[in-house]
Design a protein around this motif. Sequence first.
Motif, PDB file in Angstrom:
ATOM      1  N   ALA A  46       3.816   0.681  12.021  1.00 35.03           N
ATOM      2  CA  ALA A  46       3.372  -0.228  13.079  1.00 35.03           C
ATOM      3  C   ALA A  46       4.492  -1.167  13.486  1.00 35.03           C
ATOM      4  O   ALA A  46       4.704  -1.437  14.685  1.00 35.03           O
ATOM      5  N   ALA A  47       5.247  -1.685  12.507  1.00 37.56           N
ATOM      6  CA  ALA A  47       6.361  -2.575  12.814  1.00 37.56           C
ATOM      7  C   ALA A  47       7.468  -1.838  13.554  1.00 37.56           C
ATOM      8  O   ALA A  47       8.086  -2.382  14.483  1.00 37.56           O
ATOM      9  N   ALA A  48       7.722  -0.594  13.173  1.00 40.43           N
ATOM     10  CA  ALA A  48       8.733   0.204  13.854  1.00 40.43           C
ATOM     11  C   ALA A  48       8.330   0.475  15.301  1.00 40.43           C
ATOM     12  O   ALA A  48       9.167   0.408  16.226  1.00 40.43           O
ATOM     13  N   GLU A  49       7.061   0.768  15.516  1.00 40.81           N
ATOM     14  CA  GLU A  49       6.563   1.000  16.878  1.00 40.81           C
ATOM     15  C   GLU A  49       6.703  -0.259  17.712  1.00 40.81           C
ATOM     16  O   GLU A  49       7.160  -0.215  18.870  1.00 40.81           O
ATOM     17  N   ALA A  50       6.326  -1.399  17.154  1.00 46.00           N
ATOM     18  CA  ALA A  50       6.412  -2.663  17.887  1.00 46.00           C
ATOM     19  C   ALA A  50       7.848  -3.020  18.233  1.00 46.00           C
ATOM     20  O   ALA A  50       8.114  -3.635  19.269  1.00 46.00           O
ATOM     21  N   ALA A  51       8.789  -2.635  17.354  1.00 47.98           N
ATOM     22  CA  ALA A  51      10.198  -2.943  17.585  1.00 47.98           C
ATOM     23  C   ALA A  51      10.900  -1.897  18.450  1.00 47.98           C
ATOM     24  O   ALA A  51      12.072  -2.051  18.787  1.00 47.98           O
ATOM     25  N   GLY A  52      10.188  -0.830  18.787  1.00 47.90           N
ATOM     26  CA  GLY A  52      10.773   0.214  19.624  1.00 47.90           C
ATOM     27  C   GLY A  52      11.736   1.128  18.894  1.00 47.90           C
ATOM     28  O   GLY A  52      12.607   1.739  19.519  1.00 47.90           O
ATOM     29  N   VAL A  53      11.579   1.244  17.564  1.00 53.80           N
ATOM     30  CA  VAL A  53      12.507   2.078  16.795  1.00 53.80           C
ATOM     31  C   VAL A  53      11.780   3.168  16.005  1.00 53.80           C
ATOM     32  O   VAL A  53      12.317   3.712  15.046  1.00 53.80           O
ATOM     33  N   ALA A  54      10.559   3.492  16.414  1.00 48.45           N
ATOM     34  CA  ALA A  54       9.789   4.486  15.669  1.00 48.45           C
ATOM     35  C   ALA A  54      10.504   5.830  15.597  1.00 48.45           C
ATOM     36  O   ALA A  54      10.369   6.566  14.608  1.00 48.45           O
ATOM     37  N   ASP A  55      11.305   6.147  16.600  1.00 51.23           N
ATOM     38  CA  ASP A  55      12.013   7.425  16.608  1.00 51.23           C
ATOM     39  C   ASP A  55      13.224   7.428  15.689  1.00 51.23           C
ATOM     40  O   ASP A  55      13.841   8.474  15.475  1.00 51.23           O
ATOM     41  N   ARG A  56      13.586   6.268  15.139  1.00 50.93           N
ATOM     42  CA  ARG A  56      14.742   6.193  14.243  1.00 50.93           C
ATOM     43  C   ARG A  56      14.339   5.895  12.804  1.00 50.93           C
ATOM     44  O   ARG A  56      15.185   5.559  11.969  1.00 50.93           O
ATOM     45  N   ILE A  57      13.051   6.019  12.504  1.00 52.38           N
ATOM     46  CA  ILE A  57      12.577   5.808  11.140  1.00 52.38           C
ATOM     47  C   ILE A  57      11.712   6.977  10.716  1.00 52.38           C
ATOM     48  O   ILE A  57      10.767   7.352  11.410  1.00 52.38           O
ATOM     49  N   GLU A  58      12.057   7.557   9.585  1.00 51.02           N
ATOM     50  CA  GLU A  58      11.208   8.585   8.976  1.00 51.02           C
ATOM     51  C   GLU A  58      10.830   8.121   7.570  1.00 51.02           C
ATOM     52  O   GLU A  58      11.622   7.485   6.875  1.00 51.02           O
ATOM     53  N   VAL A  59       9.611   8.420   7.189  1.00 47.88           N
ATOM     54  CA  VAL A  59       9.112   8.009   5.880  1.00 47.88           C
ATOM     55  C   VAL A  59       9.250   9.178   4.911  1.00 47.88           C
ATOM     56  O   VAL A  59       8.953  10.325   5.249  1.00 47.88           O
ATOM     57  N   ALA A  60       9.733   8.870   3.707  1.00 46.71           N
ATOM     58  CA  ALA A  60       9.864   9.895   2.671  1.00 46.71           C
ATOM     59  C   ALA A  60       9.406   9.330   1.338  1.00 46.71           C
ATOM     60  O   ALA A  60       9.527   8.130   1.080  1.00 46.71           O
ATOM     61  N   ARG A  61       8.890  10.189   0.500  1.00 47.57           N
ATOM     62  CA  ARG A  61       8.444   9.749  -0.823  1.00 47.57           C
ATOM     63  C   ARG A  61       9.631   9.664  -1.772  1.00 47.57           C
ATOM     64  O   ARG A  61      10.469  10.574  -1.822  1.00 47.57           O
ATOM     65  N   LEU A  62       9.674   8.578  -2.534  1.00 46.44           N
ATOM     66  CA  LEU A  62      10.688   8.436  -3.578  1.00 46.44           C
ATOM     67  C   LEU A  62      10.163   7.486  -4.642  1.00 46.44           C
ATOM     68  O   LEU A  62       9.847   6.327  -4.360  1.00 46.44           O
ATOM     69  N   ASP A  63      10.085   7.988  -5.859  1.00 45.25           N
ATOM     70  CA  ASP A  63       9.781   7.168  -7.020  1.00 45.25           C
ATOM     71  C   ASP A  63      11.086   7.009  -7.788  1.00 45.25           C
ATOM     72  O   ASP A  63      11.583   7.960  -8.398  1.00 45.25           O
ATOM     73  N   VAL A  64      11.656   5.812  -7.761  1.00 44.01           N
ATOM     74  CA  VAL A  64      12.990   5.610  -8.334  1.00 44.01           C
ATOM     75  C   VAL A  64      13.001   5.776  -9.845  1.00 44.01           C
ATOM     76  O   VAL A  64      14.074   5.929 -10.446  1.00 44.01           O
ATOM     77  N   THR A  65      11.834   5.763 -10.482  1.00 47.35           N
ATOM     78  CA  THR A  65      11.777   5.934 -11.933  1.00 47.35           C
ATOM     79  C   THR A  65      11.636   7.395 -12.348  1.00 47.35           C
ATOM     80  O   THR A  65      11.598   7.691 -13.544  1.00 47.35           O
ATOM     81  N   ASP A  66      11.585   8.297 -11.388  1.00 46.12           N
ATOM     82  CA  ASP A  66      11.407   9.728 -11.659  1.00 46.12           C
ATOM     83  C   ASP A  66      12.673  10.471 -11.211  1.00 46.12           C
ATOM     84  O   ASP A  66      12.904  10.629 -10.005  1.00 46.12           O
ATOM     85  N   PRO A  67      13.514  10.930 -12.137  1.00 49.63           N
ATOM     86  CA  PRO A  67      14.764  11.595 -11.757  1.00 49.63           C
ATOM     87  C   PRO A  67      14.575  12.783 -10.821  1.00 49.63           C
ATOM     88  O   PRO A  67      15.402  13.011  -9.925  1.00 49.63           O
ATOM     89  N   ARG A  68      13.492  13.540 -11.014  1.00 50.72           N
ATOM     90  CA  ARG A  68      13.259  14.687 -10.120  1.00 50.72           C
ATOM     91  C   ARG A  68      12.958  14.229  -8.703  1.00 50.72           C
ATOM     92  O   ARG A  68      13.386  14.858  -7.727  1.00 50.72           O
ATOM     93  N   SER A  69      12.230  13.119  -8.575  1.00 53.88           N
ATOM     94  CA  SER A  69      11.949  12.566  -7.254  1.00 53.88           C
ATOM     95  C   SER A  69      13.226  12.085  -6.585  1.00 53.88           C
ATOM     96  O   SER A  69      13.433  12.293  -5.386  1.00 53.88           O
ATOM     97  N   VAL A  70      14.091  11.451  -7.361  1.00 53.84           N
ATOM     98  CA  VAL A  70      15.365  10.962  -6.818  1.00 53.84           C
ATOM     99  C   VAL A  70      16.205  12.121  -6.307  1.00 53.84           C
ATOM    100  O   VAL A  70      16.706  12.110  -5.174  1.00 53.84           O
TER     101      VAL A  70
END
Length: 281
Positions: A46-70
């Motif tokens: 929602a914040a990205a859309e309001a700022a007009g940068v939704a096309d420059r942000i992608e969401v990805a999963r990352l758990d920094v405590t899980d080496p396989r996720s990293v």
Amino acid sequence: MTTARIALITGTSSGIGLAAAVAVARAGHHVVATMRDTGRSGALLAAAEAAGVADRIEVARLDVTDPRSVEACVAGVVARHGRLDAVVNNAGAGYVGTVEQDGLKPVRATMEVNFFGVVDVTRAALPHLRAVGGRVVTVTSVGGVVGQPFNEAYCAAKFAVEGFMEALAPVAATVGVKVIVVEPGAVASEFVASQGLDIPALLAAAGPYAPALDAYAARTRAAFTRAQTPEQAAESVVEALTAEQPPFRMQTSETARAFVGAKLADLDGSAVQELTGGWVG
């Protein structure tokens, strides 16, 4: 292959991470905004859309405590975009307590997120950052310079991160990678609210430390009435990513600069002990 600079930012579901993702996208980067639970991405999107940068942000999963996720997250970014120009280590967890009462378990858990998670993300990213002369930006805290009462585990982790990055910086520079730490002071964000602190319950369980904890809680509440916004803190992250020659250590406010400066000038530790001793009566 993506031609825009690619920045991977951890811990972007709220607070400084969310604000930094939007601000870095506005500065022209393509942002891979990561979080442990992507179901919490609504506020960021929602914040990205309001700022007009939704096309420059992608969401990805990352758990920094899980080496396989990293490994999977970093490899996925490079596979999708052909490069990785910057990592912003922002994911973190707070903890309020003292070791005699609470034991080692919360200390280990806090170190796992705030220190080992940062080390692992940095390790995974470095080969790709070397390839493009990239940057490692790590959001630490004034608590990574000044030890603060009832924040033993948190400060220990942030001290460790600062030491790690200070030692890594000259080594990384020999292969073209800049390393910067960003030190916020009090920031009015969901990071604080998310700690879910039940002060009456903490006081009831604090035993002989209850008077000191009560004084610390009162002092901290007062400090956060003067806190800067996540958006203000995120400006330093953008500067760390875009300045031609950023310094190694950057504070996000004049208050943070004064606080850190007092410690760095305190050779025998007496000034800091006098200051923080006043927080606990």
